[in-house]
Motif scaffolding. Structure first.
Motif, mmCIF file in Angstrom:
data_model
loop_
_atom_site.group_PDB
_atom_site.id
_atom_site.type_symbol
_atom_site.label_atom_id
_atom_site.label_comp_id
_atom_site.label_asym_id
_atom_site.label_seq_id
_atom_site.Cartn_x
_atom_site.Cartn_y
_atom_site.Cartn_z
ATOM 1 N N SER A 47 0.963 -1.253 0.217
ATOM 2 C CA SER A 47 -0.001 -0.075 -0.215
ATOM 3 C C SER A 47 0.872 1.174 0.123
ATOM 4 O O SER A 47 2.103 1.159 0.111
ATOM 5 N N TYR A 48 0.268 2.314 -0.098
ATOM 6 C CA TYR A 48 1.126 3.739 0.166
ATOM 7 C C TYR A 48 1.526 3.729 1.138
ATOM 8 O O TYR A 48 2.692 4.590 1.147
ATOM 9 N N SER A 60 -1.151 -4.013 1.591
ATOM 10 C CA SER A 60 -2.285 -3.677 1.369
ATOM 11 C C SER A 60 -3.333 -4.390 2.095
ATOM 12 O O SER A 60 -4.678 -4.383 1.449
ATOM 13 N N SER A 79 -5.432 0.491 0.450
ATOM 14 C CA SER A 79 -4.450 0.932 -0.356
ATOM 15 C C SER A 79 -3.541 2.232 0.394
ATOM 16 O O SER A 79 -2.448 2.410 -0.488
ATOM 17 N N PHE A 80 -4.032 2.775 1.418
ATOM 18 C CA PHE A 80 -3.111 3.603 2.232
ATOM 19 C C PHE A 80 -3.008 2.821 3.678
ATOM 20 O O PHE A 80 -2.472 1.810 3.780
ATOM 21 N N ASP A 121 6.298 13.127 -8.791
ATOM 22 C CA ASP A 121 7.253 12.076 -8.495
ATOM 23 C C ASP A 121 8.359 11.520 -9.205
ATOM 24 O O ASP A 121 8.864 10.748 -9.176
ATOM 25 N N ALA A 166 2.644 8.241 6.594
ATOM 26 C CA ALA A 166 3.468 7.539 5.740
ATOM 27 C C ALA A 166 4.744 7.535 5.802
ATOM 28 O O ALA A 166 5.617 6.413 6.009
#
Ligand code: TEU
Length: 548
Positions: free
Chosen positions: A144-145, A150, A164-165, A282, A375
């Motif tokens: 996942s991010y 995930s 996903s996060f 990115d 994160a």
């Protein structure tokens, strides 16, 4: 010309990360009342729209991007009455309000998810994405991010759910029409209140991979994005919601490219008005002029005559532009103005992230305990867990930590930069004594006054919004020069992104003759007029806009 005129194309958007904007109750967090208090300041910039990061009820694991009630206001932010007042006061000042909506996932504390995880037979089980273990472990090797996987095992039912996060952000199952209907109902609730725009979070992830099987490279998480069905969801959302309101919609579309981008914003597609793509954020950890030009050229060509883009160089997820892409030392003011000129004169809607207008710089905290971004904290734990040296891991994560741009707005040189009377939720950048709004207001040559001039130009000069774009600077590694032209008006923009002086034969390249009339320059003594011949001598980080 970039499409037929529309109010949203003429927008200049100011992003308010309210938790770091102004705290009025002393709890150390900004709040909606703080935004109301500063609306006159925001209006004084000349912007047309305010983008408010999520303020819905949330446990705040990911700073509001983990919603536990879409119909309520997070207590930390304020009350629904205060939101209604913020909306009314924004409109009273002739500005519009854009809401940030999180459609891909909810908080794990949302009642929907609590019901869904309660039993395999619960009616809301299929509102989220559940899979049986595979070989006794996770269903796929997807990252996942924010985590190595995930998937998170729910002991109660023995299945894994997808996120996903963060683990606390379970993905909604958009393949379920009940989910889509409920999200459309939620959007209408807020649009019926009168909001004018939607920033659609993590939009590229709504459709999940058709096959739930291992990815070749789990670190290349593009497999979570742009999956079949995504455009059908967006076209349905447009039919059911967007098309019924006079609003602006901007999609946060990770991994969009010049090939896929027009599929989201092509006017004939009836999906979105515009999008954020992240090729710069990115693919350019630091400034690379040649690469930036290529990205701009390919997007301008891709969107030309088809759709409308957006321009930004920083936000709440990306490091502050003057630090990451400019020069936050000797040439902080000049490079902040140059980057502002770049974003506001390239094709597309310009976005200003709070504090950018005074040249606020990124921040580095000394130890991991001062960071808050889930994160970064998760990645730090993962890397240290592999046995890597903690100090080295911290150093590697600091430059691109999302906290770099989340330090409190710097209003004045009082304690905590005038952000709070309490203890700020995250440390104020120590340079607030010299970089703050009050000081910028008092300095005629400040970044702040320059931004006001830039924004004012857009209201007077349609060429900034609708002008064609022609790059005339090829692969020059420092000078970026381009022509915008619209209904007989031609602008020559010349930017020297370098600590050294450079010259550039912009005039010949632009096919200019006669004279160049200065529209705006970031050095006070730039000549107001000059012959359209010979080379332009450019000072460090000099930005010039000429009409010719
Ligand atoms: O960010 C989505 C996200 O993390 C990626 O799209 C990433 O920003 C992009 O690939 C550029 O690197 C949004 C919010 O902006 C972020 O603050 C939230 O944490 C995230 O969604 C989850 O809601």
């Amino acid at each position: 010309m970039l499409g037929k005129p529309a109010w949203w194309k003429e927008s200049v958007v100011y992003q308010v990360y309210w938790r770091s904007f102004l705290d009025t109750d002393g709890d150390g967090y900004g709040d909606l009342k703080g935004v109301i208090e500063k609306l006159d300041y925001i209006q004084s910039l000349g912007v047309t729209m305010v983008w408010l990061n999520p303020f819905n009820a949330s446990p705040d694991k990911d700073n509001g991007y983990d919603v536990s009630d879409y119909y309520a206001v997070m207590e930390r932010a304020g009350t629904m009455a205060e939101f209604d007042k913020l909306l009314a006061e924004t409109h009273a000042r002739g500005m519009k309000l854009m809401m940030d909506v999180v459609l891909n996932h909810t908080s794990d504390q949302h009642p929907w998810f609590k019901a869904s995880r309660s039993s395999k037979d619960d009616p809301k089980r299929d509102w989220y994405i559940w899979r049986d273990p595979k070989d006794g472990g996770v269903p796929t090797n997807w990252r996942s991010y924010f985590n190595p996987s995930s998937w998170e095992l729910d002991e109660g039912t023995g299945q894994y759910y997808m996120h996903s996060f963060a683990i606390e952000q379970p993905d909604l199952n958009w393949a379920n029409p009940e989910v889509r209907e409920e999200m459309y109902r939620m959007l209408r609730f807020w649009l019926d209140k009168g909001i004018d725009g939607l920033r659609l979070d993590a939009l590229a992830l709504l459709a999940k991979p058709e096959q739930f099987e291992d990815a070749g490279d789990p670190h290349d998480i593009r497999y979570l994005t742009h999956n079949p069905g995504l455009h059908e969801y967006l076209q349905e959302m447009n039919r059911e919601v967007f098309s019924r309101y006079d609003i602006m919609t901007v999609g946060e579309v990770a991994f969009a490219t010049p090939d896929t981008g027009p599929l989201f914003v092509g006017e004939e597609r009836k999906e979105l008005n515009t999008l954020f793509h992240f090729e710069v954020a990115d693919e350019m950890p630091e400034w690379d002029m040649v690469r930036f030009k290529r990205i701009q050229r390919t997007w301008a060509q891709a969107l030309s005559g088809r759709g409308f883009g957006s321009q930004f160089l920083n936000n709440h997820d990306h490091a502050r532009q003057v630090t990451r892409y400019g020069n936050d030392g000797e040439y902080r003011v000049e490079s902040a103005k140059l980057l502002g000129t770049l974003v506001h004169t390239l094709p597309g809607i310009p976005y200003i992230y709070q504090g950018e207008e005074i040249g606020m710089t990124g921040v580095r905290y000394d130890n991991i305990g001062e960071y808050q971004d889930i994160a970064m904290l998760n990645r730090y734990a993962e890397e240290v867990g592999k046995g890597r040296n903690p100090a080295e891991v911290l150093r590697s994560l600091q430059p691109l930590s999302r906290d770099n741009s989340r330090s409190p707005m710097q209003w004045n040189d009082a304690r905590h930069a005038g952000f709070t009377d309490g203890e700020p939720w995250i440390k104020v950048n120590p340079n607030y004594r010299s970089i703050n709004v009050e000081r910028a207001e008092a300095e005629p040559a400040s970044v702040l006054h320059y931004y006001r001039e830039l924004i004012a130009l857009r209201k007077k000069c349609p060429v900034m919004v609708y002008g064609d774009f022609t790059d005339i600077s090829g692969d020059d590694p420092h000078v970026y020069a381009y022509v915008r032209s619209h209904e007989g008006v031609r602008w020559l923009v010349v930017l020297n992104h370098d600590t050294k002086a450079n010259s550039f034969a912009a005039v010949e390249a632009a096919g200019g003759k006669g004279s160049l009339r200065l529209v705006l320059g970031n050095y006070a003594d730039a000549p107001r007029e000059r012959r359209a011949e010979g080379k332009l001598e450019l000072r460090p980080y000099e930005a010039l806009i000429y009409e010719f």
